[in-house]
Design a protein around this motif. Structure first.
Motif, short mmCIF file in Angstrom:
data_model
loop_
_atom_site.label_atom_id
_atom_site.label_comp_id
_atom_site.label_asym_id
_atom_site.label_seq_id
_atom_site.Cartn_x
_atom_site.Cartn_y
_atom_site.Cartn_z
N TYR A 8 6.21 55.87 -46.80
CA TYR A 8 6.30 56.35 -48.18
C TYR A 8 7.76 56.69 -48.52
O TYR A 8 8.57 56.95 -47.64
CB TYR A 8 5.39 57.56 -48.40
N GLN A 9 8.06 56.66 -49.80
CA GLN A 9 9.42 56.98 -50.25
C GLN A 9 9.75 58.44 -49.94
O GLN A 9 8.94 59.34 -50.14
CB GLN A 9 9.53 56.74 -51.76
N GLY A 10 10.95 58.66 -49.41
CA GLY A 10 11.39 60.00 -49.06
C GLY A 10 11.05 60.41 -47.64
O GLY A 10 11.43 61.50 -47.19
N GLU A 11 10.38 59.56 -46.90
CA GLU A 11 9.96 59.87 -45.53
C GLU A 11 11.15 59.80 -44.57
O GLU A 11 11.97 58.89 -44.64
CB GLU A 11 8.88 58.88 -45.09
N TYR A 12 11.23 60.78 -43.68
CA TYR A 12 12.21 60.74 -42.60
C TYR A 12 11.54 60.10 -41.39
O TYR A 12 10.45 60.54 -40.96
CB TYR A 12 12.71 62.14 -42.26
N VAL A 13 12.18 59.07 -40.84
CA VAL A 13 11.57 58.26 -39.79
C VAL A 13 12.56 58.07 -38.64
O VAL A 13 13.71 58.50 -38.71
CB VAL A 13 11.16 56.88 -40.36
N VAL A 14 12.08 57.44 -37.58
CA VAL A 14 12.93 57.11 -36.43
C VAL A 14 13.28 55.63 -36.51
O VAL A 14 12.40 54.77 -36.59
CB VAL A 14 12.19 57.41 -35.11
N VAL A 15 14.57 55.34 -36.50
CA VAL A 15 15.06 53.97 -36.65
C VAL A 15 15.82 53.55 -35.40
O VAL A 15 16.73 54.25 -34.95
CB VAL A 15 15.99 53.83 -37.88
N SER A 16 15.43 52.40 -34.84
CA SER A 16 16.19 51.80 -33.75
C SER A 16 17.14 50.77 -34.35
O SER A 16 16.70 49.76 -34.91
CB SER A 16 15.24 51.14 -32.75
N LYS A 17 18.43 51.03 -34.23
CA LYS A 17 19.43 50.12 -34.75
C LYS A 17 19.64 48.96 -33.78
O LYS A 17 19.24 49.04 -32.61
CB LYS A 17 20.76 50.87 -34.97
N PRO A 18 20.28 47.88 -34.23
CA PRO A 18 20.60 46.80 -33.30
C PRO A 18 21.37 47.32 -32.09
O PRO A 18 22.29 48.12 -32.22
CB PRO A 18 21.48 45.87 -34.16
#
Length: 423
Positions: free
Chosen positions: A87-97
């Motif tokens: 959803y918009q505004g959600e803080y998530v965990v992102v794996s970058k390249p």
């Protein structure tokens, strides 16, 4: 045994120039055999917090979304994701390249690369907990759920290892080298050893006393040669909730699984000072006392792991006035679980003899963190260390908690060894 240097540093101020490798080498040469040294933050390289700014339907795939995500860089990035709870505004965990993740929580880690998914550019990956070593912190409720950091103070670009307090070093010690050292089966014991090796001061543990005017909690020990001491503390205004992140991290790094604040406190104390503890839901304890006795003929016990065991008359059990509730020093029973409706606990801090625990554990093929320590013959004074630290942590996590009864049945004290020296 897994030793967290973050926890060790609560008890000794190690010289700043010391490396983890040097500590491992010195412990191996002087005390125990170190098998490995792990930097727990390394697996989170290039795994950061992201904030979803926009969610759009993927034009070529019904189950995919395009997420415009702020990951703390100059410009937001586009990531394609199939998560079920975006959803918009959600803080998530992102794996970058460049990050390494466990794809869908299975197999060996794979390196994330910038790619196209169904014709749309995807810079990295928005992750579920099992993919980035976070399932102990954020247990997923469904297969395609991504980690939602709602309610957690964080910012885009923040490394996840910092967020979950995983910036630690873990030294793994071969258990066989600890067999004859019951004093080392806790971080405070290892800290004491390091204080001797490096000639530095060992900090004192907290000392929390119990009001001696409190009502007495009745504890009946029918087998004092098997249970040398049993402290029972009844505490109200305790309920099920999550532990703070720092405690979860220390438990994970020492090989434990976080469950809830009450259970985690008991496990944390065990890892800290080597004294096992157990917490019973006080409403499940029938009557006005705890009885420590041998099991009755043909008696059965349903354990926490849903395994029903047939007890023998040689097995020591913890009972209320009706039934056995736990296999002493080894595993709790199903009826004493800490549940969402829990409002208070009976805290057990006890000393069970090594032979008793070893024989019963072998009979039922039960080897737990608790039994491993009891099997090494813990001294009865360790109960005081465990009690003080547990009460301190309970008060911190449950400020409204209140001790309403206390009992300490202490039939056999550990005798201090006396060594005569000649001049």
């Amino acid at each position: 045994m897994r030793v967290s240097l973050n926890l060790i540093k609560k008890y000794v101020d190690l010289p700043k120039e010391l490396t983890a490798k040097q500590i491992a080498d010195d412990l191996t040469l002087r005390t125990v055999e170190v098998e490995s040294v792990e930097n727990t933050s390394e697996k989170y390289n290039n795994i950061v917090v992201g904030k979803i700014l926009e969610v759009r339907q993927h034009p070529n795939a019904d189950l995919l979304r395009i997420c415009i995500t702020d990951i703390g860089e100059k410009e937001p990035v586009q990531i394609v994701c199939g998560g079920s709870n975006l959803y918009q505004g959600e803080y998530v965990v992102v794996s970058k390249p460049g990050a390494k993740v466990v794809w869908h929580g299975e197999g060996e880690p794979v390196e994330i690369k910038e790619t196209k998914m169904r014709g749309e550019l995807s810079y990295g990956m928005i992750c579920g907990a099992t993919e980035v070593y976070l399932d102990n912190f954020f247990p997923p409720k469904e297969e395609h759920e991504i980690v939602d950091l709602k309610g957690i103070e964080c910012y885009p670009g923040q490394n996840v290892s910092e967020l979950v307090c995983m910036e630690d070093t873990v030294i793994e010690i071969d258990n066989k080298s600890l067999t004859n050292r019951p004093d080392l089966w806790g971080h405070y014991g290892i800290a004491r050893e390091l204080s001797a090796i490096y000639n530095i001061s060992l900090k004192e543990l907290p000392k929390v006393s119990v009001d001696n005017t409190l009502p007495k909690y009745n504890i009946e020990i029918k087998e004092p040669t098997k249970c040398n001491r049993y402290v029972g503390i009844e505490i109200e205004n305790i309920y099920e909730k999550e532990s703070p992140m720092w405690m979860k991290a220390l438990l994970v790094n020492t090989g434990m699984r976080p469950i809830n604040a009450v259970v985690d406190i008991t496990n944390y104390v065990m890892m800290a000072v080597g004294q096992p503890l157990h917490a019973f839901d006080r409403t499940h304890v029938v009557g006005e006392k705890i009885i420590v006795r041998n099991a009755k003929k043909d008696e059965k016990l349903l354990l926490l792991d849903n395994n029903t065991i047939d007890l023998t008359e040689d097995d020591l059990v913890i009972c209320d006035e009706n039934d056995a509730m736990a296999l002493a020093g080894i595993r709790g029973g199903k009826k004493d679980s800490i549940l969402p409706e829990t409002t208070g606990i009976l805290l057990e801090i006890a000393n069970f003899t090594a032979g008793t625990i070893r024989k019963t554990g072998k009979r039922f093929a039960e080897k737990t963190d608790s039994s491993i320590r009891y099997e090494k013959h813990i001294d009865t004074e360790r109960v005081d260390l465990g009690m003080s630290l547990a009460l301190k942590l309970i008060k911190e996590e449950f400020p409204e908690s209140k001790i309403v009864a206390y009992g300490d049945n202490y039939p056999i004290k550990t005798e201090r060894a006396r060594i005569e020296l000649t001049q």
